[in-house]
Design a protein around this motif. Sequence first.
Motif, PDB file in Angstrom:
ATOM      1  N   PHE A  47      50.933  54.023  40.777  1.00 45.06           N
ATOM      2  CA  PHE A  47      50.353  55.048  41.632  1.00 45.06           C
ATOM      3  C   PHE A  47      48.685  54.883  40.500  1.00 45.06           C
ATOM      4  N   ASP A  48      47.426  54.414  41.576  1.00 41.11           N
ATOM      5  CA  ASP A  48      46.651  54.350  40.195  1.00 41.11           C
ATOM      6  C   ASP A  48      45.572  54.702  40.931  1.00 41.11           C
ATOM      7  N   SER A  49      44.427  55.231  40.260  1.00 44.12           N
ATOM      8  CA  SER A  49      43.186  55.646  41.518  1.00 44.12           C
ATOM      9  C   SER A  49      42.245  55.104  41.750  1.00 44.12           C
ATOM     10  N   THR A  50      41.140  54.927  43.329  1.00 43.74           N
ATOM     11  CA  THR A  50      40.701  54.205  43.899  1.00 43.74           C
ATOM     12  C   THR A  50      39.400  53.471  42.704  1.00 43.74           C
ATOM     13  N   ILE A  51      39.346  54.171  42.010  1.00 45.89           N
ATOM     14  CA  ILE A  51      38.571  53.641  40.581  1.00 45.89           C
ATOM     15  C   ILE A  51      38.811  52.796  40.236  1.00 45.89           C
ATOM     16  N   ALA A  52      40.338  52.401  39.600  1.00 50.09           N
ATOM     17  CA  ALA A  52      40.630  51.332  38.560  1.00 50.09           C
ATOM     18  C   ALA A  52      41.331  50.252  40.041  1.00 50.09           C
ATOM     19  N   ILE A  53      42.089  50.569  40.620  1.00 55.68           N
ATOM     20  CA  ILE A  53      42.246  49.852  41.746  1.00 55.68           C
ATOM     21  C   ILE A  53      42.231  48.429  42.817  1.00 55.68           C
ATOM     22  N   MET A  54      40.728  49.395  43.400  1.00 56.52           N
ATOM     23  CA  MET A  54      40.425  48.597  44.237  1.00 56.52           C
ATOM     24  C   MET A  54      40.147  47.409  44.531  1.00 56.52           C
ATOM     25  N   PRO A  55      39.229  46.806  42.835  1.00 60.61           N
ATOM     26  CA  PRO A  55      39.074  45.542  42.880  1.00 60.61           C
ATOM     27  C   PRO A  55      40.794  44.751  43.023  1.00 60.61           C
ATOM     28  N   HIS A  56      42.130  45.115  42.643  1.00 60.81           N
ATOM     29  CA  HIS A  56      42.959  44.975  42.876  1.00 60.81           C
ATOM     30  C   HIS A  56      43.403  44.782  43.938  1.00 60.81           C
ATOM     31  N   ILE A  57      43.249  45.183  45.497  1.00 63.03           N
ATOM     32  CA  ILE A  57      43.164  45.475  46.006  1.00 63.03           C
ATOM     33  C   ILE A  57      42.583  44.179  47.218  1.00 63.03           C
ATOM     34  N   LYS A  58      41.331  44.991  46.673  1.00 64.05           N
ATOM     35  CA  LYS A  58      40.420  43.427  47.291  1.00 64.05           C
ATOM     36  C   LYS A  58      40.793  42.276  47.307  1.00 64.05           C
ATOM     37  N   SER A  59      41.686  41.652  46.069  1.00 67.17           N
ATOM     38  CA  SER A  59      41.818  40.262  45.875  1.00 67.17           C
ATOM     39  C   SER A  59      43.026  39.578  46.022  1.00 67.17           C
ATOM     40  N   GLY A  60      43.891  41.137  46.824  1.00 71.49           N
ATOM     41  CA  GLY A  60      45.408  41.016  46.920  1.00 71.49           C
ATOM     42  C   GLY A  60      45.664  40.728  46.524  1.00 71.49           C
ATOM     43  N   LYS A  61      45.752  41.404  44.841  1.00 74.64           N
ATOM     44  CA  LYS A  61      47.017  41.167  43.649  1.00 74.64           C
ATOM     45  C   LYS A  61      47.907  41.650  44.060  1.00 74.64           C
ATOM     46  N   VAL A  62      47.829  43.112  44.874  1.00 79.15           N
ATOM     47  CA  VAL A  62      48.946  44.745  45.017  1.00 79.15           C
ATOM     48  C   VAL A  62      48.243  44.940  46.329  1.00 79.15           C
ATOM     49  N   ARG A  63      49.207  45.518  47.010  1.00 78.19           N
ATOM     50  CA  ARG A  63      49.252  45.908  47.707  1.00 78.19           C
ATOM     51  C   ARG A  63      49.782  47.300  48.293  1.00 78.19           C
TER      52      ARG A  63
END
Length: 326
Positions: free
Chosen positions: A206-222
């Motif tokens: 689990f992580d906040s949208t603050i920290a994880i959004m760039p990695h979601i956008k890049s497709g590196k996490v689902r």
Amino acid sequence: MRVLSRMNKSLLVAFAASVVSVSALAQGWPTKTVTVVVPWPPGGPSDIAARPLSKGLTENLGESFVIDNRAGGGGNIGTAAVTRAAPDGYTLLITSSAPIVINPSLYKKMTFDPLKDLVPVTNLLRAPLVLVVSPTLPVKNLKELMAHIKASNGKFSYASSGNGTPQHLTTELFSSVTKLNMTHVPYKGSAPAIADVLGGHIPMMFDSTIAIMPHIKSGKVRPIAISGAQRSPLLPDVPTFAEAGVAGIESYAWYGLFAPANTPKDVIAKINAEAVKVMKQPEFTKIRSETGSDFVGDTPENFSKFVQAEAARWGKVVKESGATVD
């Protein structure tokens, strides 16, 4: 009577001098560099709040606001350092909620009491958490993830940004609600935890949208599900836990500004006013938009009430989940 009168006059003079001194301190603040302690490693979500705020305060007030990252102890080490600092407005704390409202229930021994030894100044950011998995994991939704965890027979691990963090406790809440058995792997901050999930070394966190959004956008996490009451405008296609079939999981990561206890109220008021001013400026507004946070700038009094309510809430979660770090 004359002696008493002289004593009364002396006390009045001393009191008046102290009032003038405190007022002068507030009016003059800051006259030198201000240290902003962040009790987490560089690059974590607390930095995302701390750096634009410090930059804005530096530009607006003409004195340097310098970030001092002091990681360790689930945020306790850096936070404790602030509680021991002089209460003069020249040492401040920007942190996630963990050392303030979670750790006192999680740790058997604490060297400080955050509700007594710190003064809340203002909330800075508040954002929901996202449950994400490595793309190498063969699951695409919450139902499939839960089945995968159950089939692992206790050998499934999850990462967190540290013992007692909202990321840790939210996963413990998820585990408790779903009756799933998982192994906690704590890291010293969000950045190294994310790095290992990106690398496929740990399957979930689990992580906040603050920290994880760039990695979601890049497709590196689902992304699997979000812990807010509603879907995030940043992730309109990601369901809430309730929508995905698991009720009772609502959690937010928040980041606040604090000062040592006994900092004069006039100084606290000025710090608050200047911080809220920066939070309304374009650079900080952009940060809020990018992290999915609403405007949460508040008065010290209201933020204090919020902190006390959060301490009671997370204390209950810790007790019910049986989470501990000792």
